[in-house]
Motif scaffolding. Structure first.
Motif, PDB file in Angstrom:
ATOM      1  N   ILE A  43       0.843  -1.195   0.000  1.00 26.16           N
ATOM      2  CA  ILE A  43       0.000   0.000   0.000  1.00 26.16           C
ATOM      3  C   ILE A  43       0.877   1.242   0.000  1.00 26.16           C
ATOM      4  CG2 ILE A  43      -1.782   1.264   1.251  1.00 26.16           C
ATOM      5  CD1 ILE A  43      -2.630  -1.380   2.513  1.00 26.16           C
ATOM      6  N   ILE A  44       0.763   2.031  -1.060  1.00 29.26           N
ATOM      7  CA  ILE A  44       1.418   3.334  -1.092  1.00 29.26           C
ATOM      8  C   ILE A  44       0.360   4.372  -1.454  1.00 29.26           C
ATOM      9  CG2 ILE A  44       3.699   2.450  -1.676  1.00 29.26           C
ATOM     10  CD1 ILE A  44       3.209   3.222  -4.552  1.00 29.26           C
ATOM     11  N   PRO A  45       0.551   5.614  -1.059  1.00 26.69           N
ATOM     12  CA  PRO A  45      -0.488   6.624  -1.279  1.00 26.69           C
ATOM     13  C   PRO A  45      -0.730   6.907  -2.759  1.00 26.69           C
ATOM     14  CG  PRO A  45       1.158   7.370   0.311  1.00 26.69           C
ATOM     15  CD  PRO A  45       1.704   6.140  -0.332  1.00 26.69           C
ATOM     16  N   PHE A  46      -1.969   7.266  -3.073  1.00 28.23           N
ATOM     17  CA  PHE A  46      -2.284   7.775  -4.399  1.00 28.23           C
ATOM     18  C   PHE A  46      -1.811   9.226  -4.474  1.00 28.23           C
ATOM     19  CE2 PHE A  46      -5.489   4.413  -3.961  1.00 28.23           C
ATOM     20  CZ  PHE A  46      -5.331   3.758  -5.171  1.00 28.23           C
ATOM     21  N   THR A  47      -1.229   9.595  -5.603  1.00 27.14           N
ATOM     22  CA  THR A  47      -0.766  10.972  -5.772  1.00 27.14           C
ATOM     23  C   THR A  47      -1.917  11.955  -5.625  1.00 27.14           C
ATOM     24  OG1 THR A  47       0.992  10.209  -7.253  1.00 27.14           O
ATOM     25  CG2 THR A  47       0.429  12.543  -7.335  1.00 27.14           C
ATOM     26  N   GLN A  48      -3.086  11.581  -6.138  1.00 32.81           N
ATOM     27  CA  GLN A  48      -4.249  12.463  -6.038  1.00 32.81           C
ATOM     28  C   GLN A  48      -4.652  12.664  -4.580  1.00 32.81           C
ATOM     29  OE1 GLN A  48      -5.548  14.175  -8.506  1.00 32.81           O
ATOM     30  NE2 GLN A  48      -7.001  15.156  -7.118  1.00 32.81           N
ATOM     31  N   ASP A  49      -4.559  11.607  -3.769  1.00 31.52           N
ATOM     32  CA  ASP A  49      -4.891  11.727  -2.345  1.00 31.52           C
ATOM     33  C   ASP A  49      -3.942  12.686  -1.640  1.00 31.52           C
ATOM     34  OD1 ASP A  49      -6.952   9.995  -2.658  1.00 31.52           O
ATOM     35  OD2 ASP A  49      -5.994   8.278  -1.695  1.00 31.52           O
ATOM     36  N   VAL A  50      -2.667  12.612  -2.002  1.00 34.99           N
ATOM     37  CA  VAL A  50      -1.679  13.508  -1.391  1.00 34.99           C
ATOM     38  C   VAL A  50      -1.995  14.957  -1.746  1.00 34.99           C
ATOM     39  CG1 VAL A  50       0.770  14.104  -1.278  1.00 34.99           C
ATOM     40  CG2 VAL A  50       0.092  11.708  -1.415  1.00 34.99           C
ATOM     41  N   LYS A  51      -2.393  15.194  -2.992  1.00 33.44           N
ATOM     42  CA  LYS A  51      -2.748  16.555  -3.419  1.00 33.44           C
ATOM     43  C   LYS A  51      -3.967  17.068  -2.655  1.00 33.44           C
ATOM     44  CE  LYS A  51      -2.829  17.518  -7.790  1.00 33.44           C
ATOM     45  NZ  LYS A  51      -3.145  17.393  -9.235  1.00 33.44           N
ATOM     46  N   VAL A  52      -4.958  16.198  -2.484  1.00 27.46           N
ATOM     47  CA  VAL A  52      -6.171  16.592  -1.751  1.00 27.46           C
ATOM     48  C   VAL A  52      -5.828  16.938  -0.306  1.00 27.46           C
ATOM     49  CG1 VAL A  52      -8.377  15.752  -0.853  1.00 27.46           C
ATOM     50  CG2 VAL A  52      -7.743  15.284  -3.221  1.00 27.46           C
ATOM     51  N   LEU A  53      -4.967  16.132   0.302  1.00 25.97           N
ATOM     52  CA  LEU A  53      -4.572  16.396   1.688  1.00 25.97           C
ATOM     53  C   LEU A  53      -3.791  17.702   1.800  1.00 25.97           C
ATOM     54  CD1 LEU A  53      -4.479  15.490   4.611  1.00 25.97           C
ATOM     55  CD2 LEU A  53      -2.463  14.103   4.079  1.00 25.97           C
ATOM     56  N   HIS A  54      -2.894  17.954   0.848  1.00 27.40           N
ATOM     57  CA  HIS A  54      -2.152  19.223   0.836  1.00 27.40           C
ATOM     58  C   HIS A  54      -3.114  20.411   0.782  1.00 27.40           C
ATOM     59  CE1 HIS A  54       2.154  18.679   0.802  1.00 27.40           C
ATOM     60  NE2 HIS A  54       2.072  17.684  -0.058  1.00 27.40           N
ATOM     61  N   THR A  55      -4.083  20.330  -0.115  1.00 26.82           N
ATOM     62  CA  THR A  55      -5.051  21.422  -0.277  1.00 26.82           C
ATOM     63  C   THR A  55      -5.866  21.627   0.994  1.00 26.82           C
ATOM     64  OG1 THR A  55      -5.204  20.879  -2.633  1.00 26.82           O
ATOM     65  CG2 THR A  55      -6.934  22.273  -1.715  1.00 26.82           C
ATOM     66  N   HIS A  56      -6.293  20.524   1.593  1.00 29.61           N
ATOM     67  CA  HIS A  56      -7.085  20.592   2.827  1.00 29.61           C
ATOM     68  C   HIS A  56      -6.291  21.249   3.958  1.00 29.61           C
ATOM     69  CE1 HIS A  56      -9.748  19.348   6.093  1.00 29.61           C
ATOM     70  NE2 HIS A  56      -8.705  18.797   6.691  1.00 29.61           N
ATOM     71  N   LEU A  57      -5.041  20.845   4.109  1.00 27.61           N
ATOM     72  CA  LEU A  57      -4.209  21.409   5.173  1.00 27.61           C
ATOM     73  C   LEU A  57      -3.915  22.888   4.930  1.00 27.61           C
ATOM     74  CD1 LEU A  57      -1.667  18.475   5.723  1.00 27.61           C
ATOM     75  CD2 LEU A  57      -3.461  19.212   7.293  1.00 27.61           C
ATOM     76  N   GLU A  58      -3.719  23.248   3.667  1.00 22.47           N
ATOM     77  CA  GLU A  58      -3.440  24.650   3.344  1.00 22.47           C
ATOM     78  C   GLU A  58      -4.633  25.538   3.693  1.00 22.47           C
ATOM     79  OE1 GLU A  58      -0.681  27.377   2.323  1.00 22.47           O
ATOM     80  OE2 GLU A  58      -0.349  25.213   2.143  1.00 22.47           O
ATOM     81  N   LYS A  59      -5.818  25.040   3.405  1.00 22.82           N
ATOM     82  CA  LYS A  59      -7.035  25.804   3.707  1.00 22.82           C
ATOM     83  C   LYS A  59      -7.200  25.985   5.219  1.00 22.82           C
ATOM     84  CE  LYS A  59     -12.037  25.756   2.905  1.00 22.82           C
ATOM     85  NZ  LYS A  59     -13.171  24.999   2.309  1.00 22.82           N
ATOM     86  N   LYS A  60      -7.029  24.894   5.965  1.00 28.25           N
ATOM     87  CA  LYS A  60      -7.162  24.982   7.421  1.00 28.25           C
ATOM     88  C   LYS A  60      -6.061  25.855   8.021  1.00 28.25           C
ATOM     89  CE  LYS A  60      -8.593  21.929  10.135  1.00 28.25           C
ATOM     90  NZ  LYS A  60      -8.739  20.762  11.044  1.00 28.25           N
ATOM     91  N   HIS A  61      -4.872  25.772   7.433  1.00 26.57           N
ATOM     92  CA  HIS A  61      -3.741  26.560   7.919  1.00 26.57           C
ATOM     93  C   HIS A  61      -4.060  28.052   7.884  1.00 26.57           C
ATOM     94  CE1 HIS A  61      -0.066  28.918   7.011  1.00 26.57           C
ATOM     95  NE2 HIS A  61       0.486  28.174   7.948  1.00 26.57           N
ATOM     96  N   ASN A  62      -4.602  28.514   6.773  1.00 28.21           N
ATOM     97  CA  ASN A  62      -4.923  29.942   6.632  1.00 28.21           C
ATOM     98  C   ASN A  62      -6.001  30.374   7.627  1.00 28.21           C
ATOM     99  OD1 ASN A  62      -3.086  30.173   4.523  1.00 28.21           O
ATOM    100  ND2 ASN A  62      -4.617  29.659   2.964  1.00 28.21           N
ATOM    101  N   GLU A  63      -7.005  29.519   7.813  1.00 27.42           N
ATOM    102  CA  GLU A  63      -8.088  29.852   8.747  1.00 27.42           C
ATOM    103  C   GLU A  63      -7.576  29.928  10.183  1.00 27.42           C
ATOM    104  OE1 GLU A  63     -10.989  26.846   8.191  1.00 27.42           O
ATOM    105  OE2 GLU A  63     -11.606  27.526   6.185  1.00 27.42           O
TER     106      GLU A  63
END
Length: 465
Positions: free
Chosen positions: A99-119
């Protein structure tokens, strides 16, 4: 425990280890094989401690017992425990998907963290509180681990002093000359912190400006939010002397953003992901060493464990060799790398009659010489269908001469194969025929393939290959 470190009790120790490790006598396997192996290391260490303590207090009898116990352990432990435990561990890994991460999942997680980070950054700046501090600390910790593919424990235990003493000096002019313009900009953009890694190894952590801003705010507000002044960690907990756990933070964020497989986004699997995906890049040995050093790997370990999964390698790479051997075309790929070989797995094996001898190929397909007129006999003249049986593989039928229009049609679409000495597959040949339906209406895909192969053979002969 000291009472067990006696030679006569060794068999009782073996029995106890088998019980706690879930040993199955019929299958000679363990339910928890790693526990059995760890207990073996612990017993060896305990016997050394017992011996040294006994010698310190002058108890030579106990020291001798501990020494004898360790000798028995070294001689018989593998037979009684280790061999079966290691076999169980290895067999458990057979036929299990990696099991290795999907690249798309990593991108989604990056985006999610960036949004929460700013808030959370705005929230903590405007109204400092323990909750907003904890939330921003967890998000920033997750971002640093995810961006650097660092071990979660290493980043979690980053010291406050390490962050404050990070190198913020300007790039040295002499070093800047060796870098490209883009690389010089990257050096100015990122900050670098050195932290303690596995086995005391120094490992770097790169920080984006947004991460630095968040971490500086955490430092400014930590005491206001209830973090003890004595807490040495950068990502310190409120009201405690410990730090937040990076693995838990990433797992929580992965579940929140609704990705396909949250369990795949652990720090270990993220590290394996970058090391595996780096195989896409054509890294030279020095660059691979740099990547391994950044990840905190020994290059030998990096090459052995952090690579494309073994099953994928065998399916994708070794199958090419086996198919080429099956088709008898391995010699066509002389001097090529495995990555350069392309074989259509759906291509059928050619009939024996489809392949002509080298002399026949050169005389019929390449020299473009007109075949001698057939001798007049009482036999009826063959039909056009019989004449074109060259494409059907009949060794008795006369070879149909390639017309100029046919040669030009093939060259328009297959010249790249000829120049690179690469034999085309069935689909390539069929595409060529579909692109030139009028010129190649009398040819089949095997005929086109044989023609290209003949041209390649002649080209190699002329080049002395």
């Amino acid at each position: 425990m000291v009472d067990f470190i006696i030679p006569t009790n060794f068999k009782h120790v073996i029995a106890a280890v088998k019980v706690v490790s879930g040993y199955d006598e019929e299958k000679n396997s363990y339910r928890i094989p790693s526990l059995a192996l760890k207990l073996g290391h612990s017993l060896n260490k305990i016997s050394s401690i017992v011996e040294s303590n006994a010698m310190m207090y002058g108890d030579h009898e106990r020291a001798e017992c501990a020494r004898d116990f360790r000798k028995i352990h070294q001689a018989r432990w593998n037979e009684y425990i280790s061999a079966g435990a290691i076999t169980t561990l290895k067999e458990a890994k057979w036929n299990t998907p990696q099991i290795i991460p999907f690249t798309q999942d990593v991108k989604v997680l990056h985006t999610h963290l960036e949004k929460k980070h700013n808030e959370l950054l705005s929230k903590l700046r405007s109204c400092p509180s323990a909750d907003s501090y904890a939330a921003l600390a967890k998000v920033t910790l997750s971002q640093v681990i995810l961006f650097n593919r660092r071990r979660e424990g290493e980043v979690s235990r980053m010291l406050l002093s390490a962050f404050k003493s990070r190198d913020s000096s300007e790039l040295h002019e002499d070093i800047a000359i060796c870098l490209s313009e883009f690389e010089r900009k990257l050096c100015l953009h990122f900050s670098r912190v050195e932290i303690r890694g596995k086995r005391g190894r120094k490992v770097p952590v790169l920080l984006k400006p947004s991460m630095v801003s968040a971490m500086e705010l955490l430092v400014e507000t930590r005491e206001l939010c209830g973090v003890p002044a004595e807490n040495p960690f950068m990502f310190a907990r409120c009201g405690a002397m410990s730090a937040y756990r990076g693995g838990e933070c990433i797992n929580k964020a992965a579940c929140e953003c609704g990705i396909k497989n949250p369990d795949a986004l652990s720090s270990t699997r993220l590290r394996k992901h970058i090391a595996t995906m780096s195989k896409i890049l054509n890294l030279n040995e020095n660059e691979a060493d740099q990547l391994a050093d950044f990840l905190g790997h020994d290059i030998r370990i990096h090459r052995q464990y952090y690579r494309l999964p073994e099953g994928t390698l065998q399916l994708a790479k070794m199958s090419k060799v086996l198919m080429a051997m099956e088709k008898g075309t391995l010699s066509d790929y002389k001097g090529k790398k495995l990555d350069d070989i392309e074989i259509d797995p759906n291509e059928q094996l050619e009939a024996q009659g489809d392949s002509m001898s080298s002399d026949e190929e050169d005389s019929s397909d390449l020299s473009q010489m007109t075949a001698p007129a057939p001798v007049q006999t009482d036999q009826p003249v063959q039909s056009d269908q019989a004449v074109s049986q060259e494409d059907q593989g009949s060794s008795n039928a006369p070879k149909k001469k390639w017309e100029d229009s046919e040669v030009k049609a093939v060259e328009r679409h297959m010249m790249s194969f000829i120049k690179t000495c690469k034999v085309p597959g069935k689909q390539d040949c069929e595409r060529c025929i579909h692109a030139e339906p009028e010129a190649l209406k009398q040819r089949t895909w095997t005929g086109v393939k044989n023609y290209v192969r003949n041209r390649i053979t002649t080209l190699k002969r002329k080049g002395g290959l």
